[in-house]
Design an enzyme around this catalytic site. Structure first.
Site, mmCIF file in Angstrom:
data_model
loop_
_atom_site.group_PDB
_atom_site.id
_atom_site.type_symbol
_atom_site.label_atom_id
_atom_site.label_comp_id
_atom_site.label_asym_id
_atom_site.label_seq_id
_atom_site.Cartn_x
_atom_site.Cartn_y
_atom_site.Cartn_z
ATOM 1 N N ARG A 10 1.116 5.231 -11.384
ATOM 2 C CA ARG A 10 -0.038 5.586 -10.544
ATOM 3 C C ARG A 10 -0.562 6.986 -10.814
ATOM 4 N NH1 ARG A 10 0.877 2.984 -4.471
ATOM 5 N NH2 ARG A 10 1.062 0.816 -5.166
ATOM 6 N N ASP B 226 -5.103 5.646 8.830
ATOM 7 C CA ASP B 226 -4.227 5.699 7.661
ATOM 8 C C ASP B 226 -4.165 7.127 7.143
ATOM 9 O OD1 ASP B 226 -3.131 3.216 5.739
ATOM 10 O OD2 ASP B 226 -3.308 5.140 4.701
#
Length: 265
Positions: A37, A134
Site C-alpha cells: 500500500r 472514520d
C-alpha cells in the site's frame, strides 16, 4: 520499478507510529500489505527505502495523514452481516419513534447507506438520522459522494436497488450513485475512536463493526468505552460477528444476541 521491501526495523517504527496516532496494532502478518500500500508513496518521492519515507512522514503532517489513509482502508460492502440488519428490521417493526444511529467505523459509507435504505422504509424523514465516521479522510470523502462500482450493487436487496440506486451513464458508466433524497438524513465526518465525542450527542444504535480486531486489549476497551458514552441507556451496540468483548471490563453492557449488546446503565 521493483517493489522495495520494508525491513524489520522499519516496520517496527511504522507499527509504533500507527499505534501512537490511531491505536491500531499492526500484526507482523500485515507487513506485506503495508509494503504494497505504501509502495506508490515511495515512488512519488523517488525514494529507495522505507526509512527515508518514514522521515518524511514524521516531519510532514499531510504525508502522515496520507500514510494513515492508505493503511486504514478496509474492505466493506452493502448489507454486510445480514443478521444485524434482520435485528434492526425487527426493532423497526416494534418501534415507530425516532432513531439516531452511529456507524462508528463507516469506511466508504456502505454500512450507513444500507441502514438508511432500511430505516427509510419504516420511519418518516424527520424521525431518523445516521452519522458515519472514520479516521480515514479519503474514505469519508468517498462516503459523502455516495458513488460506488456497479459490482457492489449485487449485495443490495432488489426492493432497495430501484428506489435508491441510480445507475451511471457516460462518464459514470460502471458505477451507481446513492439517491440524494436518502443522503439528506445521512452525514459523514472524520473521527478518531481513541477520543470521546461529546459533540455527537446520544444514539439509539451504534455500529462498531470490523474495527476492534485492529486494537490490542487495552485500546479495544478504551475505544468501546468511548463509543458507548454516546449510547443511550437501553440502546444497542453492534459489533462484527467475528469479534467479541469477552475479556473487556464493561459492566454496563448486556449481550442480547451474538455480537449485539444492550446498554443497561
Amino acid at each position: 520499478m521493483k517493489m522495495i521491501e520494508i525491513r524489520d526495523d522499519e516496520f517496527a517504527t511504522l507499527q509504533k507510529l500507527i499505534f501512537q496516532e490511531v491505536g491500531i496494532s499492526l500484526a507482523e502478518s500485515k507487513k506485506t500489505m503495508v509494503q504494497s500500500r505504501l509502495h506508490k508513496r515511495l515512488l512519488h518521492y523517488q525514494l529507495d527505502s522505507f526509512a527515508h519515507y518514514l522521515r518524511i512522514v514524521q516531519l510532514t503532517q499531510t504525508e502522515k495523514i496520507e500514510m494513515i489513509n492508505l493503511i486504514t482502508t478496509n474492505e466493506t460492502y452493502f448489507f454486510r452481516e445480514s443478521a444485524h440488519f434482520d435485528f434492526i428490521r425487527e426493532l423497526l417493526h416494534i418501534t415507530r419513534s425516532s432513531l439516531r444511529v452511529w456507524s462508528a467505523a463507516s469506511s466508504v459509507g456502505a454500512e450507513a447507506y444500507s441502514l438508511g435504505m432500511m430505516i427509510n422504509q419504516f420511519l418518516p424523514k424527520d424521525k431518523w438520522e445516521i452519522l458515519g465516521s472514520d479516521i480515514n479522510s479519503e474514505v469519508v470523502k468517498k462516503a459523502r459522494m455516495g458513488l460506488y462500482p456497479i459490482s457492489w450493487i449485487d449485495k443490495i436487496p432488489v426492493e432497495y436497488k430501484s428506489r435508491y440506486c441510480l445507475r451511471g451513464k457516460g462518464t459514470y458508466q460502471g458505477q451507481f450513485l446513492i439517491d440524494r433524497s436518502l443522503c439528506a438524513n445521512i452525514s459523514f465526518c472524520e473521527n478518531n475512536l481513541l477520543e470521546e465525542n461529546k459533540s455527537f450527542g446520544k444514539f439509539d444504535i451504534i455500529f462498531l463493526r470490523n474495527v476492534l480486531l485492529y486494537f490490542n486489549h487495552d485500546t479495544k476497551e478504551q475505544v468501546v468505552k468511548n463509543v458507548i458514552s454516546n449510547l443511550k441507556v437501553g440502546g444497542f451496540l453492534i459489533i462484527s460477528l467475528t469479534e467479541n468483548l469477552n475479556t473487556l471490563n464493561l459492566k454496563n453492557l448486556e449481550q442480547v444476541q451474538t455480537s449485539i449488546f444492550k446498554k443497561t446503565m
